[in-house]
Design a protein around this motif. Sequence first.
Motif, PDB file in Angstrom:
ATOM      1  N   TYR A  26      -4.786   4.923   3.444  1.00  0.00           N
ATOM      2  CA  TYR A  26      -4.086   3.671   3.745  1.00  0.00           C
ATOM      3  C   TYR A  26      -3.174   3.723   4.967  1.00  0.00           C
ATOM      4  O   TYR A  26      -2.670   2.689   5.386  1.00  0.00           O
ATOM      5  CB  TYR A  26      -3.285   3.223   2.524  1.00  0.00           C
ATOM      6  CG  TYR A  26      -4.171   2.686   1.423  1.00  0.00           C
ATOM      7  CD1 TYR A  26      -5.022   1.620   1.661  1.00  0.00           C
ATOM      8  CD2 TYR A  26      -4.190   3.264   0.160  1.00  0.00           C
ATOM      9  CE1 TYR A  26      -5.852   1.128   0.674  1.00  0.00           C
ATOM     10  CE2 TYR A  26      -5.019   2.778  -0.840  1.00  0.00           C
ATOM     11  CZ  TYR A  26      -5.852   1.705  -0.576  1.00  0.00           C
ATOM     12  OH  TYR A  26      -6.684   1.225  -1.554  1.00  0.00           O
ATOM     13  N   ALA A  80       0.706  -4.235   5.688  1.00  0.00           N
ATOM     14  CA  ALA A  80       0.177  -2.890   5.482  1.00  0.00           C
ATOM     15  C   ALA A  80      -0.840  -2.604   6.574  1.00  0.00           C
ATOM     16  O   ALA A  80      -1.637  -3.481   6.920  1.00  0.00           O
ATOM     17  CB  ALA A  80      -0.476  -2.759   4.113  1.00  0.00           C
ATOM     18  N   ASP A  94      -8.300  -2.383  -6.050  1.00  0.00           N
ATOM     19  CA  ASP A  94      -7.128  -1.522  -6.246  1.00  0.00           C
ATOM     20  C   ASP A  94      -5.878  -2.275  -5.793  1.00  0.00           C
ATOM     21  O   ASP A  94      -5.166  -1.845  -4.895  1.00  0.00           O
ATOM     22  CB  ASP A  94      -7.284  -0.227  -5.448  1.00  0.00           C
ATOM     23  CG  ASP A  94      -6.134   0.749  -5.697  1.00  0.00           C
ATOM     24  OD1 ASP A  94      -5.519   0.676  -6.776  1.00  0.00           O
ATOM     25  OD2 ASP A  94      -5.850   1.574  -4.807  1.00  0.00           O
ATOM     26  N   SER A 105       0.814  -1.217   0.000  1.00  0.00           N
ATOM     27  CA  SER A 105       0.000   0.000   0.000  1.00  0.00           C
ATOM     28  C   SER A 105       0.848   1.268   0.000  1.00  0.00           C
ATOM     29  O   SER A 105       0.321   2.366  -0.149  1.00  0.00           O
ATOM     30  CB  SER A 105      -0.944   0.011   1.206  1.00  0.00           C
ATOM     31  OG  SER A 105      -0.227  -0.127   2.415  1.00  0.00           O
ATOM     32  N   ASP A 159       3.560   0.791  -5.552  1.00  0.00           N
ATOM     33  CA  ASP A 159       3.303  -0.348  -6.437  1.00  0.00           C
ATOM     34  C   ASP A 159       4.596  -0.994  -6.920  1.00  0.00           C
ATOM     35  O   ASP A 159       4.624  -2.171  -7.264  1.00  0.00           O
ATOM     36  CB  ASP A 159       2.463   0.090  -7.636  1.00  0.00           C
ATOM     37  CG  ASP A 159       3.188   1.078  -8.545  1.00  0.00           C
ATOM     38  OD1 ASP A 159       4.100   1.774  -8.057  1.00  0.00           O
ATOM     39  OD2 ASP A 159       2.835   1.166  -9.738  1.00  0.00           O
ATOM     40  N   THR A 186      -3.533  -0.701   6.486  1.00  0.00           N
ATOM     41  CA  THR A 186      -4.825  -0.906   5.831  1.00  0.00           C
ATOM     42  C   THR A 186      -4.550  -1.569   4.494  1.00  0.00           C
ATOM     43  O   THR A 186      -3.928  -0.964   3.622  1.00  0.00           O
ATOM     44  CB  THR A 186      -5.549   0.436   5.599  1.00  0.00           C
ATOM     45  OG1 THR A 186      -5.761   1.075   6.866  1.00  0.00           O
ATOM     46  CG2 THR A 186      -6.886   0.207   4.923  1.00  0.00           C
ATOM     47  N   PRO A 187      -4.962  -2.823   4.308  1.00  0.00           N
ATOM     48  CA  PRO A 187      -4.678  -3.508   3.038  1.00  0.00           C
ATOM     49  C   PRO A 187      -5.295  -2.755   1.861  1.00  0.00           C
ATOM     50  O   PRO A 187      -6.302  -2.047   2.004  1.00  0.00           O
ATOM     51  CB  PRO A 187      -5.342  -4.882   3.228  1.00  0.00           C
ATOM     52  CG  PRO A 187      -5.458  -5.049   4.706  1.00  0.00           C
ATOM     53  CD  PRO A 187      -5.668  -3.679   5.257  1.00  0.00           C
ATOM     54  N   LEU A 188      -4.676  -2.905   0.707  1.00  0.00           N
ATOM     55  CA  LEU A 188      -5.215  -2.302  -0.503  1.00  0.00           C
ATOM     56  C   LEU A 188      -6.613  -2.838  -0.771  1.00  0.00           C
ATOM     57  O   LEU A 188      -6.924  -3.991  -0.477  1.00  0.00           O
ATOM     58  CB  LEU A 188      -4.308  -2.611  -1.695  1.00  0.00           C
ATOM     59  CG  LEU A 188      -2.965  -1.877  -1.722  1.00  0.00           C
ATOM     60  CD1 LEU A 188      -2.036  -2.523  -2.727  1.00  0.00           C
ATOM     61  CD2 LEU A 188      -3.162  -0.410  -2.059  1.00  0.00           C
ATOM     62  N   HIS A 247      -3.545   9.651  -0.223  1.00  0.00           N
ATOM     63  CA  HIS A 247      -3.033   8.292  -0.088  1.00  0.00           C
ATOM     64  C   HIS A 247      -2.792   7.911   1.371  1.00  0.00           C
ATOM     65  O   HIS A 247      -3.211   6.845   1.830  1.00  0.00           O
ATOM     66  CB  HIS A 247      -1.736   8.159  -0.892  1.00  0.00           C
ATOM     67  CG  HIS A 247      -1.113   6.808  -0.828  1.00  0.00           C
ATOM     68  ND1 HIS A 247      -0.063   6.523   0.013  1.00  0.00           N
ATOM     69  CD2 HIS A 247      -1.388   5.655  -1.480  1.00  0.00           C
ATOM     70  CE1 HIS A 247       0.286   5.258  -0.130  1.00  0.00           C
ATOM     71  NE2 HIS A 247      -0.507   4.713  -1.035  1.00  0.00           N
ATOM     72  N   PHE A 275     -11.495   2.426  -2.886  1.00  0.00           N
ATOM     73  CA  PHE A 275     -10.852   2.429  -1.571  1.00  0.00           C
ATOM     74  C   PHE A 275     -11.907   2.093  -0.522  1.00  0.00           C
ATOM     75  O   PHE A 275     -13.117   2.137  -0.805  1.00  0.00           O
ATOM     76  CB  PHE A 275     -10.151   3.767  -1.274  1.00  0.00           C
ATOM     77  CG  PHE A 275     -11.028   4.984  -1.367  1.00  0.00           C
ATOM     78  CD1 PHE A 275     -11.802   5.404  -0.292  1.00  0.00           C
ATOM     79  CD2 PHE A 275     -11.062   5.741  -2.530  1.00  0.00           C
ATOM     80  CE1 PHE A 275     -12.594   6.529  -0.363  1.00  0.00           C
ATOM     81  CE2 PHE A 275     -11.849   6.878  -2.618  1.00  0.00           C
ATOM     82  CZ  PHE A 275     -12.618   7.267  -1.533  1.00  0.00           C
ATOM     83  N   GLY A 332      -2.550  -0.192  -5.803  1.00  0.00           N
ATOM     84  CA  GLY A 332      -2.503   1.136  -5.190  1.00  0.00           C
ATOM     85  C   GLY A 332      -2.461   2.267  -6.195  1.00  0.00           C
ATOM     86  O   GLY A 332      -1.791   3.270  -5.976  1.00  0.00           O
TER      87      GLY A 332
END
Length: 677
Positions: free
Chosen positions: A623, A469, A477, A439, A442, A471-473, A619, A539, A480
């Motif tokens: 995340y 991460a 998405d 996240s 990329d 907060t996972p992607l 972003h 998201f 990311g």
Amino acid sequence: MAKQAAPAAGERRAAAKIVFALGLVLFAQALLALCLVSAQQLLVPRNMPFGVTGPPSPVVAAVASQTGLDLAGYPSASAVTNAADRGELYGAYVSGGASDTLIVVPSKSFFAQTELEPAFLDAAHKLGRPVTVQTVKPLASTDPVGAVTSLLLLPLLIGGYLAAVLVYKAAHGVAAAPWRAAILIGYALVGALLTDLIAGLGIGAYSSSHFWPLLPCFWLVTSAVALSAAAMQALVGKMGTLLVAVLFIVIGGPPAGGLGTYLLPVYWRNIGVVLPPQSAVTLINHVLYFGGSDISTPLVVLFLYAAAGTAVIGWYGRIRPARAAARAAGATAPAAAAAPPPDRRRAVIGMLAALGICAVMQCLFATNYMSASHAPKATDLPFGVVGTSPVLPAAQKTISLKVTQYPNEAAAKTAIDEARIFGALVSSGTSNTLIVVPSMSDLAPLDLAVKFEEAAKATGQKVALQQYAPTPLAAKDPFGLVQGLMLVPLLIGGYMSSTLLMAATGRAAGRWRAAQLAGFAVVSGLVIDLIVCYWLQGFPSHKFWITWPICSLIVAVVAFVAAILQKLLGPVGTLVTVVVMILFGNPSSGGASGVPYLPAFWRDIGPYLPPRNGYILLHHTIYFDGHGTGQALTTLLVYLGVAAAVLIALDLRRPEAAVPVDATEAAAMSVPIGATP
């Protein structure tokens, strides 16, 4: 009573114009967000051409059951290799014998390779089948992630489009003048030459041996767009330029397939087939990497657009006027006889000036986007370390890391939670764990994994890979990409709102200008947030409410800056805003790959411009629970406060002259800039 009613009616008409203008911006902004995000948020194989040869393999069956592959059988290994060498396949699997061979084709799509190679190697490992990887048509060192093709498309599309718009304006709306096609074809050659010189010989994004093969391709792409735009102007007037922007850039750009056509949703791939951008990408990619094989279809599509545009221009510019003149030859036409002759010298000067502006813009797009993104390479990538291991110094020989020591794994993960590092190596004795953060970037997880795996082999160590991460992607998405895609319509909506408000009122100022732009920003941020979060699920939904004010803040900052520049410079202020926000701000944002992957110039200017601060705020809020956003938020609020104060002061104190620009022209000039394919 009549005297009182007249001002009231005038105010209602003015209000209606303002509402219509801002509504048009909102529609264009929403359409761009919908197209960009829906086309590129989920790049996975879909009916992807993949070759197989040899006896049926359980490895292929296992991967094909989980991945969208369109399997095609070949009689021999040489046949399937030749097909991959011609660019017909995204990969292939040769089974039989002591071991199998997986053929990957990174030049066809780097991101397809990153999907296919791990899937096949994992399946082969689970099934106990030895497999070796063979690379066909590797990417050049100046194009390590295959970004050059899509980056070349942007100046070619924008150059062709702007040439048609600016020549139309310079000719005072005479879209089908008899010399129009020749001028646009001539400019297309100049624009193609400039792009080729800048990207190839100047920046070195591809080898000099490709200069001449690519030049006619660039010429054809720019010609097809410019001639089609001029033809639509001839058919429907000024709205034709807006129609071309929507068809070729807003709708045609996202499915161009620069990262791989068969990674796109099927409906977008089918839409792209009939529009110039996808054909342009295929043509450039196959000339650049596959020796010009399999380019008949894109050539036919682009030539048809160019030929159709030339035919329409010829009809409206020469054939129809000639027939009308012949019919009127025997009749008296005093009005026509009395008409003053056109000022050809003035027209020529206007054309040259317009095309000069277009050439400058095309050069800036080619230079800025290519230099910022064609060869992403990490510099001082923030990285955490727990313990000591010979793997780290070995990895640092191939990747630039800014290393911070942490006492334990929990402390390193806390740093990740706060968006301070892109990954970490946790070592304990002979055990090494590489933590990557999908996240955060990329590109960094893949980059780190490859470099540390090579370092581990060189030092006789083993490294286990762990993804982590806060907060996972989002499921839709996985790379990311969404926040970078969202940023484009937010930036464009900002300067379009100010531009069309100026067009609707005829002035670059007004008592309620700041309030109107602020209100639009609130509504605009809400619409983009609704589309991306709930419609496209780009998201997590629990981030909806905090994302709305961020989106509105970005729009408001750009709108206020544009309004100030328009107040000081008139309509030229829009062009200056585009240069600052799109040509310098957007490339320096860092995007999904992250700031450490930018060249030094772009890393250094980014903190002072709204796009990078807007991206980081979006972003990291989504995340990383808002960690690491203090500077970005402060910068944007300072921009907003100062710009609002300056705008209000200028509106109150500076007398304002009328601005000769209409809403349609402003929309056509504003919509496409920054809609990167």
